[in-house]
Design a protein around this motif. Structure first.
Motif, PDB file in Angstrom:
ATOM      1  N   ALA A  38      -6.458  -6.043   8.517  1.00 11.83           N
ATOM      2  CA  ALA A  38      -5.471  -6.956   9.073  1.00 11.83           C
ATOM      3  C   ALA A  38      -4.565  -6.199  10.037  1.00 11.83           C
ATOM      4  CB  ALA A  38      -4.656  -7.582   7.947  1.00 11.83           C
ATOM      5  N   SER A  39      -4.133  -6.896  11.081  1.00  4.34           N
ATOM      6  CA  SER A  39      -3.361  -6.235  12.134  1.00  4.34           C
ATOM      7  C   SER A  39      -2.083  -5.591  11.586  1.00  4.34           C
ATOM      8  CB  SER A  39      -3.020  -7.239  13.226  1.00  4.34           C
ATOM      9  OG  SER A  39      -2.290  -8.315  12.664  1.00  4.34           O
ATOM     10  N   GLU A  40      -1.522  -6.178  10.529  1.00  5.19           N
ATOM     11  CA  GLU A  40      -0.287  -5.613   9.966  1.00  5.19           C
ATOM     12  C   GLU A  40      -0.478  -4.156   9.539  1.00  5.19           C
ATOM     13  OE1 GLU A  40      -1.629  -8.445   8.736  1.00  5.19           O
ATOM     14  OE2 GLU A  40      -0.113 -10.044   8.756  1.00  5.19           O
ATOM     15  N   TYR A  41      -1.669  -3.858   9.032  1.00  2.00           N
ATOM     16  CA  TYR A  41      -1.932  -2.486   8.583  1.00  2.00           C
ATOM     17  C   TYR A  41      -1.937  -1.522   9.772  1.00  2.00           C
ATOM     18  CZ  TYR A  41      -3.198  -4.036   3.869  1.00  2.00           C
ATOM     19  OH  TYR A  41      -3.165  -4.551   2.604  1.00  2.00           O
ATOM     20  N   LEU A  42      -2.474  -2.012  10.885  1.00  2.00           N
ATOM     21  CA  LEU A  42      -2.557  -1.158  12.067  1.00  2.00           C
ATOM     22  C   LEU A  42      -1.173  -0.953  12.672  1.00  2.00           C
ATOM     23  CD1 LEU A  42      -5.826  -2.697  13.548  1.00  2.00           C
ATOM     24  CD2 LEU A  42      -5.563  -0.686  12.074  1.00  2.00           C
ATOM     25  N   VAL A  43      -0.365  -2.013  12.656  1.00  2.00           N
ATOM     26  CA  VAL A  43       1.008  -1.890  13.158  1.00  2.00           C
ATOM     27  C   VAL A  43       1.759  -0.833  12.339  1.00  2.00           C
ATOM     28  CG1 VAL A  43       3.221  -3.083  13.403  1.00  2.00           C
ATOM     29  CG2 VAL A  43       1.104  -4.245  14.040  1.00  2.00           C
ATOM     30  N   MET A  44       1.575  -0.879  11.021  1.00  2.00           N
ATOM     31  CA  MET A  44       2.253   0.091  10.162  1.00  2.00           C
ATOM     32  C   MET A  44       1.754   1.504  10.438  1.00  2.00           C
ATOM     33  SD  MET A  44       4.479   0.830   7.898  1.00  2.00           S
ATOM     34  CE  MET A  44       5.033  -0.710   7.154  1.00  2.00           C
TER      35      MET A  44
ATOM     36  N   LEU B 296       0.837  -1.205   0.000  1.00  2.00           N
ATOM     37  CA  LEU B 296       0.000   0.000   0.000  1.00  2.00           C
ATOM     38  C   LEU B 296       0.874   1.258   0.000  1.00  2.00           C
ATOM     39  CD1 LEU B 296      -2.547   1.686   0.293  1.00  2.00           C
ATOM     40  CD2 LEU B 296      -2.727   0.970   2.667  1.00  2.00           C
ATOM     41  N   LEU B 297       1.920   1.252   0.828  1.00  2.00           N
ATOM     42  CA  LEU B 297       2.821   2.409   0.879  1.00  2.00           C
ATOM     43  C   LEU B 297       3.502   2.634  -0.478  1.00  2.00           C
ATOM     44  CD1 LEU B 297       4.495   2.145   4.395  1.00  2.00           C
ATOM     45  CD2 LEU B 297       2.984   3.949   3.554  1.00  2.00           C
ATOM     46  N   LEU B 298       3.944   1.540  -1.093  1.00  2.00           N
ATOM     47  CA  LEU B 298       4.586   1.673  -2.403  1.00  2.00           C
ATOM     48  C   LEU B 298       3.615   2.273  -3.412  1.00  2.00           C
ATOM     49  CD1 LEU B 298       6.741  -1.502  -3.157  1.00  2.00           C
ATOM     50  CD2 LEU B 298       7.514   0.810  -2.601  1.00  2.00           C
ATOM     51  N   HIS B 299       2.369   1.865  -3.299  1.00  2.00           N
ATOM     52  CA  HIS B 299       1.366   2.397  -4.212  1.00  2.00           C
ATOM     53  C   HIS B 299       1.201   3.899  -4.006  1.00  2.00           C
ATOM     54  CE1 HIS B 299      -2.248   2.884  -6.538  1.00  2.00           C
ATOM     55  NE2 HIS B 299      -2.822   3.451  -5.501  1.00  2.00           N
ATOM     56  N   LEU B 300       1.153   4.326  -2.736  1.00  2.00           N
ATOM     57  CA  LEU B 300       1.007   5.755  -2.434  1.00  2.00           C
ATOM     58  C   LEU B 300       2.220   6.533  -2.947  1.00  2.00           C
ATOM     59  CD1 LEU B 300      -0.406   5.523   1.199  1.00  2.00           C
ATOM     60  CD2 LEU B 300      -1.657   6.123  -0.885  1.00  2.00           C
TER      61      LEU B 300
ATOM     62  N   ASP C  69      13.288  10.022   0.307  1.00  2.00           N
ATOM     63  CA  ASP C  69      13.005  11.239   1.059  1.00  2.00           C
ATOM     64  C   ASP C  69      11.477  11.378   1.197  1.00  2.00           C
ATOM     65  OD1 ASP C  69      13.255  13.592   2.383  1.00  2.00           O
ATOM     66  OD2 ASP C  69      13.534  14.812   0.572  1.00  2.00           O
ATOM     67  N   ILE C  70      10.919  10.478   1.970  1.00  2.00           N
ATOM     68  CA  ILE C  70       9.457  10.408   2.066  1.00  2.00           C
ATOM     69  C   ILE C  70       8.909  11.524   2.964  1.00  2.00           C
ATOM     70  CG2 ILE C  70       7.516   8.988   2.870  1.00  2.00           C
ATOM     71  CD1 ILE C  70       9.273   6.534   2.275  1.00  2.00           C
ATOM     72  N   PRO C  71       7.985  12.350   2.462  1.00  2.00           N
ATOM     73  CA  PRO C  71       7.327  13.311   3.339  1.00  2.00           C
ATOM     74  C   PRO C  71       6.366  12.570   4.262  1.00  2.00           C
ATOM     75  CG  PRO C  71       6.468  13.460   1.104  1.00  2.00           C
ATOM     76  CD  PRO C  71       7.469  12.374   1.095  1.00  2.00           C
ATOM     77  N   VAL C  72       6.797  12.317   5.471  1.00  2.00           N
ATOM     78  CA  VAL C  72       6.074  11.401   6.352  1.00  2.00           C
ATOM     79  C   VAL C  72       4.662  11.899   6.671  1.00  2.00           C
ATOM     80  CG1 VAL C  72       6.105  10.194   8.561  1.00  2.00           C
ATOM     81  CG2 VAL C  72       8.220  10.551   7.311  1.00  2.00           C
ATOM     82  N   ALA C  73       4.531  13.217   6.851  1.00  2.00           N
ATOM     83  CA  ALA C  73       3.204  13.740   7.195  1.00  2.00           C
ATOM     84  C   ALA C  73       2.192  13.415   6.098  1.00  2.00           C
ATOM     85  CB  ALA C  73       3.293  15.250   7.409  1.00  2.00           C
ATOM     86  N   VAL C  74       2.602  13.669   4.842  1.00  2.00           N
ATOM     87  CA  VAL C  74       1.701  13.420   3.710  1.00  2.00           C
ATOM     88  C   VAL C  74       1.343  11.946   3.609  1.00  2.00           C
ATOM     89  CG1 VAL C  74       1.496  13.525   1.190  1.00  2.00           C
ATOM     90  CG2 VAL C  74       2.661  15.367   2.430  1.00  2.00           C
ATOM     91  N   ILE C  75       2.368  11.119   3.651  1.00  2.00           N
ATOM     92  CA  ILE C  75       2.127   9.688   3.439  1.00  2.00           C
ATOM     93  C   ILE C  75       1.289   9.117   4.591  1.00  2.00           C
ATOM     94  CG2 ILE C  75       4.098   8.519   4.550  1.00  2.00           C
ATOM     95  CD1 ILE C  75       3.644   7.864   0.990  1.00  2.00           C
ATOM     96  N   THR C  76       1.534   9.597   5.795  1.00  2.00           N
ATOM     97  CA  THR C  76       0.771   9.103   6.945  1.00  2.00           C
ATOM     98  C   THR C  76      -0.706   9.456   6.781  1.00  2.00           C
ATOM     99  OG1 THR C  76       2.699   9.392   8.339  1.00  2.00           O
ATOM    100  CG2 THR C  76       0.598   9.090   9.466  1.00  2.00           C
ATOM    101  N   GLU C  77      -0.954  10.697   6.347  1.00  2.00           N
ATOM    102  CA  GLU C  77      -2.334  11.120   6.176  1.00  2.00           C
ATOM    103  C   GLU C  77      -3.049  10.253   5.138  1.00  2.00           C
ATOM    104  OE1 GLU C  77      -2.794  15.226   5.027  1.00  2.00           O
ATOM    105  OE2 GLU C  77      -4.894  14.811   4.556  1.00  2.00           O
ATOM    106  N   GLN C  78      -2.362  10.053   3.994  1.00  2.00           N
ATOM    107  CA  GLN C  78      -2.954   9.237   2.941  1.00  2.00           C
ATOM    108  C   GLN C  78      -3.197   7.804   3.424  1.00  2.00           C
ATOM    109  OE1 GLN C  78      -4.190  10.192   0.188  1.00  2.00           O
ATOM    110  NE2 GLN C  78      -3.533  12.309   0.492  1.00  2.00           N
ATOM    111  N   TYR C  79      -2.199   7.308   4.127  1.00  2.00           N
ATOM    112  CA  TYR C  79      -2.290   5.930   4.628  1.00  2.00           C
ATOM    113  C   TYR C  79      -3.484   5.794   5.581  1.00  2.00           C
ATOM    114  CZ  TYR C  79      -0.734   1.453   6.558  1.00  2.00           C
ATOM    115  OH  TYR C  79      -0.657   0.146   6.943  1.00  2.00           O
TER     116      TYR C  79
END
Lengths: 195, 250, 195
Positions: free
Chosen positions: B55-61, B16-20, B30-40
């Motif tokens: 799935a729990s893996e998504y929540l852990v991420m 999912l992250l790779l897709h974003l 150089d990932i803009p963490v704020a942006v990616i976190t919001e989208q995620y």
């Protein structure tokens, strides 16, 4: 001269009767009672005959065994006749797990899950039941986790001569191809949705 | 909105992250963490709204992303103070571990893609079974009809049949066969349950035809939604039983 | 010119993939979408190619169906292949049929063919002649098809005391293939949800 033409014909016949299981050079040499070098020369000639003529089959080497197969460019004709090819296509989860195993074998399930970031029990079961992977022993240390590796069926499923034929892992995927990948992913998903 | 249906097509949080990253043309190093976190988080919420099992893996991420985001906020102030743009050297970068995992996963995603291509190429060539060479056997061999064959070879043969079976719907039949309407299949299932009281879920899948499997599955879901059947499963992966709702039995 | 060479090659491939069942001219014409006369001309050419060259197999016609077979004059080589210690005495087809009979007996030929998806007459003949299977009676109903089962000699050769000693069929054989379908279910399900 005459004799070598006969021997070449026998090699053709041996490859033919072996069907999808194929036959290796050593077996051919045993049957013909000639040296491996002689078999190689005759085989090379036979391969050339098939390459040069306009033929319905070709000889390919998979996992060290030679076998006749139909030509890819004629696939549409055979699809009209034969039921779906005996190759089931693997799910994305299974393919990813298999790729990791193929390049990093022997490897434990925990290590595969570390790379994929998700549980991988089901895909491993699928791959095992299809005979594409097998247990290769146990890891050292506590727990003694099962180590997985690819099998000969793996080579057969993907039409590979050997593990060396796997393309090298891309060390650095450039940014262009990420985009491509994403597009591809999207279109692939659409395809499944449209089914 | 159009993304909402895509969620389950991801192979996991890394996918999912790779897709974003691909969609927003982000530099993976150089990932803009704020942006990616919001989208995620948007994706996760949509999943939950759709009442899909996240799935729990998504929540852990999600937790990992939030942790990285907050860590990124701290040194940023120091950067402003010291006016040093390179303060976040690699050792300190809280994103480092995630980037390493993403890059590693991306390699194998590509490798899986290459394998898929090989698989497709392979499926376009046809072969045949080995010839039956029994007629070439001499009498001595005939005395041991199973030379070099063990019971496990037989088991392997059985496995091979099962592996093939799902895909082996003859194309000719596929063309001739009428599509089974879901309503028809729903009626059949209800009839089935009325006569037998309850039925094993697995017993509904009597053929290997994909069409039949899919229609049956959808029919059961629809019947569950309209409460015309109830399902029961005692443990994970154990047999699911389907039966008529209690009030109808009376 | 070019096209007819291509069509001849496809005929060769069709005969090859049809295996021991063979293929008739009508089927070839259907697949190639040409007339029967055209098929006959191409087939004649192909038969000539095989007759004139020094080849490992030949094409024969049995009851209107064409198939590849080995050459009688190469018999001694195939005998040697069969006698080789590495050679397995049961073909894949025979092994598959035997497995189905062992686990599902008593069973009719039609039921075996249903599972395997191909004609199974030859393998059953082989297994009968080797004494591994035998007729166990007749099925109920019209037709009264022959029921097959394994013999005492089957148990002896595989070192089994009784049929109960057969190893259990692996559960994941079924689970694996169903899991593969899960993606399809899901995408179909999503489609209906979106409607």
């Amino acid at each position: 001269m005459k004799q070598s033409a006969e021997q070449k014909a026998v090699i053709e016949g041996l490859i033919f009767v072996s069907g999808e299981e194929g036959i290796d050079k050593k077996q051919m040499a045993d049957v013909l009672q000639v040296s491996l070098t002689e078999v190689e020369a005759l085989l090379e000639e036979l391969l050339n005959d098939y390459r040069s003529g306009s033929r319905g089959m070709e000889i390919i080497e998979i996992a060290g065994s030679y076998q006749f197969v139909t030509k890819r460019e004629h696939a549409s004709y055979y699809e009209r006749l034969v039921a779906a090819p005996s190759h089931t296509s693997l799910s994305q989860a299974a393919l990813e797990s298999l790729a990791i195993i193929a390049y990093k074998q022997p490897i434990t399930r925990a290590e595969i899950e570390e790379v994929r970031g998700v549980k991988t029990e089901k895909p491993l079961q699928t791959l095992s039941s299809k005979g594409l992977i097998a247990e290769m022993g146990r890891a050292e240390g506590t727990g003694r986790a099962i180590l997985y590796g690819t099998t000969k069926s793996f080579l057969e499923h993907f039409g590979l001569k050997s593990l060396e034929e796997l393309p090298p892992l891309p060390e650095q995927v450039n940014d262009g191809s990420i985009e491509e990948e994403a597009d591809l992913f999207f279109s692939k998903f659409q395809e499944t949705m449209d089914e | 909105m159009k993304y909402s249906v895509k969620i389950d097509a991801f192979e996991g949080p890394l996918d999912l992250l790779l897709h974003l990253i691909g969609t927003y043309e982000i530099d993976i190093y150089d990932i803009p963490v704020a942006v990616i976190t919001e989208q995620y988080m948007n994706y996760i919420h949509t999943m939950q709204e759709l009442k899909l099992d996240v799935a729990s893996e998504y929540l852990v991420m999600a937790a990992t992303l939030l942790a990285i985001k907050s860590k990124m906020l701290l040194p940023k102030q120091e950067v402003l103070d010291s006016d040093d743009q390179l303060d976040l050297d690699e050792d300190d970068d809280p994103r480092e571990d995630l980037v390493r995992r993403l890059v590693e996963y991306r390699k194998f995603k590509q490798a899986a893609h290459d394998l898929k291509e090989k698989e497709t190429a392979r499926s376009m060539i046809f072969t045949r079974e080995p010839m039956d060479l029994t007629s070439y056997e001499n009498e001595e061999e005939a005395l041991n009809p199973v030379a070099n064959v063990t019971i496990y070879d037989m088991l392997a043969a059985m496995q091979k049949i099962f592996a093939k079976k799902m895909e082996r719907v003859p194309r000719k039949t596929t063309i001739e066969r009428q599509e089974i309407p879901i309503e028809t299949r729903m009626q059949q299932i209800i009839q089935d349950i009325r006569t037998s009281g309850r039925k094993k879920f697995s017993e509904l899948f009597t053929t290997s035809s994909r069409e039949h499997l899919v229609v049956t599955f959808l029919a059961v879901l629809e019947l569950m939604k309209t409460k015309e059947v109830e399902c029961e499963q005692e443990d994970n992966f154990s047999e699911i039983f389907i039966y008529a709702p209690k009030e109808n039995e009376v």
